[in-house]
Design an enzyme around this catalytic site. Structure first.
Site, short mmCIF file in Angstrom:
data_model
loop_
_atom_site.label_atom_id
_atom_site.label_comp_id
_atom_site.label_asym_id
_atom_site.label_seq_id
_atom_site.Cartn_x
_atom_site.Cartn_y
_atom_site.Cartn_z
N SER A 78 0.70 -1.42 0.02
CA SER A 78 -0.05 0.02 0.05
C SER A 78 0.85 1.21 0.06
O SER A 78 1.61 1.38 -1.01
CB SER A 78 -0.79 -0.14 1.28
OG SER A 78 -1.89 0.94 1.01
N GLU A 92 10.57 5.60 -9.80
CA GLU A 92 10.32 6.14 -11.17
C GLU A 92 10.35 7.69 -11.47
O GLU A 92 10.85 8.01 -12.32
CB GLU A 92 8.88 5.81 -11.58
CG GLU A 92 8.63 4.26 -11.60
CD GLU A 92 7.15 3.94 -12.07
OE1 GLU A 92 6.95 2.71 -12.25
OE2 GLU A 92 6.39 4.97 -12.21
N LYS A 126 -0.63 -3.98 -3.47
CA LYS A 126 -2.02 -3.31 -3.16
C LYS A 126 -2.05 -2.24 -3.99
O LYS A 126 -1.56 -1.12 -3.24
CB LYS A 126 -2.05 -3.24 -1.55
CG LYS A 126 -3.42 -2.48 -1.22
CD LYS A 126 -3.66 -2.36 0.39
CE LYS A 126 -4.88 -1.74 0.59
NZ LYS A 126 -5.11 -0.26 0.07
#
Length: 485
Positions: free
Chosen positions: A315, A326, A340
């Site tokens: 999560s 990224e 998740k």
């Protein structure tokens, strides 16, 4: 909740509401309630025209109303109306077949609020319902659950011999939690093992300390974030300052076994690493609308950094890992994360109950949805097999001629710690006894060659210390940081 009120009002079916207005005009409202819908009719007395106000019929609820009335009138005992309503709402949410959406009664909601406050009492493990099973997402650092050897993906089958399969996570939490000093016995099943393991765990105060910092060699600081609660960002800022004062030159952010938590905290922390203007996270709603959160100006961490993840990272910790990977080019080291990729919100009712439901899915800065897939690390490094050795019940006694999986676990631990127990076969022979005696002597315990009580607890603690001291994931992170110096 308005529908609940209308159902209760039906018990006074022919009641009249008297309203005094100007020329003592009396309006009488008759509430007509049927399984086909609700219509509100206004009857006028005096020289005013009658006014009709129609509330749209909800035919899809006719079956629900019919079932409620049938049970209320014909069940062989008097029914608890509140329980029926709670059950209906819980059933609706359960029908979504979403482990992250659930209904909490007032009692359950109070317990949930405890878990994001300063502390609570229990065993300290984040759990969720998955396909009818109660599954551990991650134990909390330093908790009785972690010390007992509970691991991510463990299935909890029974609590004090009560089968909890089919229960919601909130129902299971109410059984597992309890006062400090009391004991709870769990039956655990591991994905790689068909046999169940019984663990008796003493409940304790579980402080929500979410940030743990330590200075390693050569100016490498390691800061572990165990979950994201109300003060995690502030605690991290304090830890960063402490590490800077100690000469921090590079940084390891440890998100292993972090089950997530508050989204805003993960975003604030990501903002420390992601350059201004670059995406931190994207949230996609059911209508296809995408809301992007970009990094803001402010203080940025400008030293070499590596982030550790594993299968217990879920999560909000995955949001942070995806953002720094990224948008900031920070390396991820360890194992694939949990996976998740949804966002939940909660609605509180006046009686203290609560519905939590999934309202969107989140995407990484590059638009990747990692739900049920997880995030792959840039450098894959797993913990050694002995890190998954099963828990041994300290209340049981093992000696020469004993045979069990617990004995096999003890033999594996003794071997890792250098005590030469002989063949690892689950049979307590003379070699096992000699190894236990050497261990007891080294740890200044009573030397009798019997594995039980304090000897068992000490053996498991020593293995845990050995794993932490020889952590290959941390070692790899240090190696990667050294390359950049």
């Amino acid at each position: 909740m308005e529908e609940e009120k209308k159902i209760e009002d039906h018990s006074e079916e022919n009641s009249f509401i008297r309203i005094k207005k100007f020329k003592f005009i009396m309006l009488i409202f008759l509430l007509i309630f049927s399984t086909a819908g609700i219509t509100l009719v206004a009857l006028s007395f005096g020289d005013e025209k009658a006014v009709s106000v129609a509330i749209p019929e909800r035919k899809e609820f006719s079956k629900l109303y019919e079932a409620y009335d049938m049970l209320d009138e014909k069940y062989f005992e008097k029914v608890d109306h509140k329980k029926l309503i709670d059950g209906a709402i819980a059933g609706m949410v359960k029908a979504l077949d979403d482990p992250y959406s659930d209904y909490m009664t007032k009692e359950e909601n109070d317990k949930f609020q405890e878990s994001i406050s300063a502390s609570f009492q229990g065993i300290g493990a984040e759990i969720q319902e998955m396909n009818g099973d109660i599954v551990v997402v991650s134990p909390i650092k330093g908790s009785p659950a972690e010390k007992a050897g509970i691991k991510p993906n463990d299935k909890i089958i029974t609590v004090d011999d009560k089968n909890i399969q089919g229960m919601s996570a909130n129902e299971a939490v109410l059984l597992i939690r309890g006062e400090k000093g009391t004991k709870v016995t769990l039956s655990i099943q591991r994905p790689e093992n068909s046999e169940t393991i019984k663990m008796t765990i003493t409940r304790d105060e579980i402080p929500i300390n979410t940030v743990y910092a330590e200075m390693l060699d050569n100016g490498v600081a390691k800061i572990q974030i165990t979950t994201f609660s109300k003060h995690t960002y502030d605690d991290l800022a304090t830890a960063m300052k402490e590490m800077e004062d100690k000469g921090m030159k590079s940084l390891i952010i440890d998100l292993r076994r972090n089950p997530g938590g508050l989204l805003d905290q993960a975003i604030q922390i990501a903002n420390l690493f992601v350059p201004e203007g670059k995406n931190i996270v994207q949230v996609e709603y059911r209508d296809g609308t995408i809301e992007k959160t970009a990094a803001q100006a402010g203080k940025k961490v400008d030293i070499p950094t590596v982030v550790l993840i594993d299968k217990g990272s879920a999560s909000a910790s995955e949001i942070l890992a995806g953002a720094v990977s990224e948008s900031a080019g920070i390396q991820l080291v360890g194992d694939k994360s949990f996976g998740k990729g949804t966002v939940q919100t909660a609605n509180n009712f006046k009686d203290g109950s609560n519905v939590k439901y999934t309202m969107a899915k989140w995407l990484t800065p590059n638009g990747n949805w990692i739900h049920k897939k997880g995030i792959e690390p840039d450098v894959k490094v797993s913990l050694p097999e002995y890190a998954n050795v099963s828990y041994i019940d300290p209340d049981k006694k093992y000696k020469v001629s004993s045979a069990s999986n617990d004995v096999k676990s003890a033999e594996e631990m003794l071997k890792v710690l250098g005590y030469k127990p002989g063949k690892i076969d689950g049979f307590y022979d003379s070699d096992t006894e000699k190894a236990v005696k050497k261990f007891q002597k080294a740890e200044k315990l009573k030397v009798n060659g019997i594995l039980t009580g304090e000897t068992t607890v000490k053996l498991m603690n020593k293995l845990s210390e050995h794993i932490q001291k020889n952590d290959p994931q941390v070692k790899k992170a240090i190696e990667e940081l050294t390359k950049n110096q």
